[in-house]
Scaffold this active site. Sequence first.
Site, PDB file in Angstrom:
ATOM      1  N   ARG A   1       0.938  -1.320   0.049  1.00  0.00           N
ATOM      2  CA  ARG A   1       0.134   0.117   0.022  1.00  0.00           C
ATOM      3  C   ARG A   1       0.970   1.357  -0.059  1.00  0.00           C
ATOM      4  O   ARG A   1       2.039   1.119   0.575  1.00  0.00           O
ATOM      5  CB  ARG A   1      -0.897  -0.059   1.162  1.00  0.00           C
ATOM      6  CG  ARG A   1      -2.127  -0.823   1.131  1.00  0.00           C
ATOM      7  CD  ARG A   1      -3.091  -0.321   0.445  1.00  0.00           C
ATOM      8  NE  ARG A   1      -4.349  -0.951   0.279  1.00  0.00           N
ATOM      9  CZ  ARG A   1      -4.709  -2.038  -0.738  1.00  0.00           C
ATOM     10  NH1 ARG A   1      -3.644  -2.086  -1.675  1.00  0.00           N
ATOM     11  NH2 ARG A   1      -5.724  -2.480  -0.626  1.00  0.00           N
TER      12      ARG A   1
ATOM     13  N   HIS B   1      -0.932   1.013 -10.079  1.00  0.00           N
ATOM     14  CA  HIS B   1      -1.690   0.034  -9.152  1.00  0.00           C
ATOM     15  C   HIS B   1      -2.362  -1.188 -10.049  1.00  0.00           C
ATOM     16  O   HIS B   1      -3.586  -1.381 -10.099  1.00  0.00           O
ATOM     17  CB  HIS B   1      -2.644   0.614  -8.410  1.00  0.00           C
ATOM     18  CG  HIS B   1      -3.228  -0.133  -7.161  1.00  0.00           C
ATOM     19  ND1 HIS B   1      -3.617   0.625  -5.945  1.00  0.00           N
ATOM     20  CD2 HIS B   1      -3.287  -1.483  -6.866  1.00  0.00           C
ATOM     21  CE1 HIS B   1      -3.765  -0.402  -5.065  1.00  0.00           C
ATOM     22  NE2 HIS B   1      -3.659  -1.823  -5.489  1.00  0.00           N
TER      23      HIS B   1
HETATM   24  P1  NDP Z   1      -1.807 -11.552   4.002  1.00  0.00           P
HETATM   25  O1  NDP Z   1      -2.701 -11.179   5.063  1.00  0.00           O
HETATM   26  O2  NDP Z   1      -2.072 -13.048   3.615  1.00  0.00           O
HETATM   27  O3  NDP Z   1      -0.348 -11.476   4.369  1.00  0.00           O
HETATM   28  C1  NDP Z   1       0.111 -10.322   5.049  1.00  0.00           C
HETATM   29  C2  NDP Z   1       1.555 -10.521   5.654  1.00  0.00           C
HETATM   30  O4  NDP Z   1       1.886  -9.606   6.533  1.00  0.00           O
HETATM   31  C3  NDP Z   1       1.758 -11.933   6.580  1.00  0.00           C
HETATM   32  O5  NDP Z   1       2.701 -12.524   6.262  1.00  0.00           O
HETATM   33  C4  NDP Z   1       1.823 -10.933   8.138  1.00  0.00           C
HETATM   34  O6  NDP Z   1       2.361 -11.726   8.964  1.00  0.00           O
HETATM   35  C5  NDP Z   1       2.519  -9.687   7.681  1.00  0.00           C
HETATM   36  N1  NDP Z   1       2.327  -8.826   8.622  1.00  0.00           N
HETATM   37  C6  NDP Z   1       1.082  -8.059   9.007  1.00  0.00           C
HETATM   38  N2  NDP Z   1       1.301  -7.253   9.799  1.00  0.00           N
HETATM   39  C7  NDP Z   1       2.770  -7.198  10.081  1.00  0.00           C
HETATM   40  C8  NDP Z   1       3.587  -6.435  10.834  1.00  0.00           C
HETATM   41  N3  NDP Z   1       3.194  -5.334  11.706  1.00  0.00           N
HETATM   42  N4  NDP Z   1       5.037  -6.807  10.848  1.00  0.00           N
HETATM   43  C9  NDP Z   1       5.358  -7.814  10.103  1.00  0.00           C
HETATM   44  N5  NDP Z   1       4.573  -8.420   9.498  1.00  0.00           N
HETATM   45  C10 NDP Z   1       3.145  -8.290   9.362  1.00  0.00           C
HETATM   46  O7  NDP Z   1      -1.923 -10.470   2.811  1.00  0.00           O
HETATM   47  P2  NDP Z   1      -1.790 -10.850   1.195  1.00  0.00           P
HETATM   48  O8  NDP Z   1      -0.599 -11.680   1.059  1.00  0.00           O
HETATM   49  O9  NDP Z   1      -3.040 -11.434   0.611  1.00  0.00           O
HETATM   50  O10 NDP Z   1      -1.774  -9.338   0.618  1.00  0.00           O
HETATM   51  C11 NDP Z   1      -0.726  -8.253   1.130  1.00  0.00           C
HETATM   52  C12 NDP Z   1      -0.942  -7.091   0.610  1.00  0.00           C
HETATM   53  O11 NDP Z   1      -0.784  -7.008  -0.825  1.00  0.00           O
HETATM   54  C13 NDP Z   1      -2.652  -6.741   0.596  1.00  0.00           C
HETATM   55  O12 NDP Z   1      -2.943  -6.361   1.887  1.00  0.00           O
HETATM   56  C14 NDP Z   1      -2.563  -5.615  -0.450  1.00  0.00           C
HETATM   57  O13 NDP Z   1      -2.327  -4.206   0.339  1.00  0.00           O
HETATM   58  C15 NDP Z   1      -1.634  -5.801  -1.240  1.00  0.00           C
HETATM   59  N6  NDP Z   1      -1.923  -6.021  -2.669  1.00  0.00           N
HETATM   60  C16 NDP Z   1      -1.596  -5.384  -3.872  1.00  0.00           C
HETATM   61  C17 NDP Z   1      -2.032  -5.589  -5.067  1.00  0.00           C
HETATM   62  C18 NDP Z   1      -1.724  -4.585  -6.157  1.00  0.00           C
HETATM   63  O14 NDP Z   1      -2.039  -4.844  -7.262  1.00  0.00           O
HETATM   64  N7  NDP Z   1      -0.532  -3.793  -5.775  1.00  0.00           N
HETATM   65  C19 NDP Z   1      -2.975  -6.811  -5.170  1.00  0.00           C
HETATM   66  C20 NDP Z   1      -3.406  -7.519  -4.097  1.00  0.00           C
HETATM   67  C21 NDP Z   1      -2.850  -7.135  -2.948  1.00  0.00           C
HETATM   68  P3  NDP Z   1       1.887 -13.212   9.772  1.00  0.00           P
HETATM   69  O15 NDP Z   1       2.253 -14.086   8.371  1.00  0.00           O
HETATM   70  O16 NDP Z   1       2.622 -13.472  10.600  1.00  0.00           O
HETATM   71  O17 NDP Z   1       0.501 -13.090   9.890  1.00  0.00           O
END
Ligand code: NDP
Length: 325
Positions: free
Chosen positions: A240, A288
């Site tokens: 993001r 995006h």
């Molecule tokens: P997930 O919820 O599956 O994964 C999120 C990851 O981030 C997890 O590994 C989580 O840790 C980690 N995380 C969350 N908070 C923290 C923190 N404070 N410190 C360290 N690690 C953290 O999300 P997705 O993989 O499905 O998607 C990720 C993001 O990609 C979406 O939220 C969106 O913003 C973006 N996106 C962008 C797109 C684009 O076209 N540019 C399209 C689709 C998505 P843990 O494994 O321990 O829970």
Amino acid sequence: MFPDPCEFPVKHTPLLAIESGGIENYDLWKNIFSQIAPDIQTIWWEAAENSPAPPDYLLVSRPPVGKIAHFPRVKAILCTGAGVDHLVSDPAWPRDIPLVRMGGQRTAQLMAEYVLWACLTLYRGARTWAWQQERRIFEREIITCVASEVPVGIMGFGHLGRKVAKTLLDNNFPVLGWSRRGTPLEGVEVFSGNTQLKDFLAKTHILINLLPNTQETRDKIDKDVLSALPLGACIVNVGRGNQLVEEDLLQLLNAGHLSGAVLDVFRHEPLAQNSPLWGHPKITISPHAASEASRYDHARYIVDVIETLEKCGEPELLYDWKRGY
Ligand code: NDP
């Protein structure tokens, strides 16, 4: 907690109310669902609000604030985006209804291919070629390193991050992952939490941001994080826009600490015409567009989720209110 879906009588024709894409796209959705899942009935969501038969599921993208609270009896809400931060910030959002994020193999595959392209673009210096081409300059700086010498660190090692990791590994990149819990993945050196962040950054040559948008991740990638990367490192932002402090990125690129950036998401979208990011010789911009599967692929995924819920199963990509993602 969430109501047990099996408290609801199992219907053979679940009713799906659709907001996503607005009324102008409703017929497109309707046609696709009638082709791939004739057992699922669809209805335009505003028509469903007062219908005698309440909908079973809601499909949303950007509903007006406060409106989803008018559907307290749906079994689940499905979102056509992977990030749902814009939905859960609605103060009237019904927190007791399961909220399912967009997934599906093609969404993850698209993201993995985008990141692979970005890594190749960065370490081969393709931005410089594009810049020179605009100016008809035929000069070369030979890059002799190969993927196996370019460690890629993925910040946010969840649904998308892990698919990206597998694709990079298949293409010989050494891969590191960083997440809250540090869930392991074969072939990847995984780090967890803020205590291990600097170790992760010190080993990363190309940093991929795939964090979700939460209070903890806002402005996370700032001067401190970027300066902890080795000299000449690069960044790819596909998470993001508000997670990356753009001024700090510009400062470190201009100072020569970082050598390139590929940016797909921005603090303000569309990116302002006068943004200094546009013309920067070390920045590649995409609008995006990293991972947006087709309406048909989204519909296939939605059908799978509804089938899982109808069988009282739990879909993989459930939003967790405690974690905030
Ligand atoms: P997930 O919820 O599956 O994964 C999120 C990851 O981030 C997890 O590994 C989580 O840790 C980690 N995380 C969350 N908070 C923290 C923190 N404070 N410190 C360290 N690690 C953290 O999300 P997705 O993989 O499905 O998607 C990720 C993001 O990609 C979406 O939220 C969106 O913003 C973006 N996106 C962008 C797109 C684009 O076209 N540019 C399209 C689709 C998505 P843990 O494994 O321990 O829970």
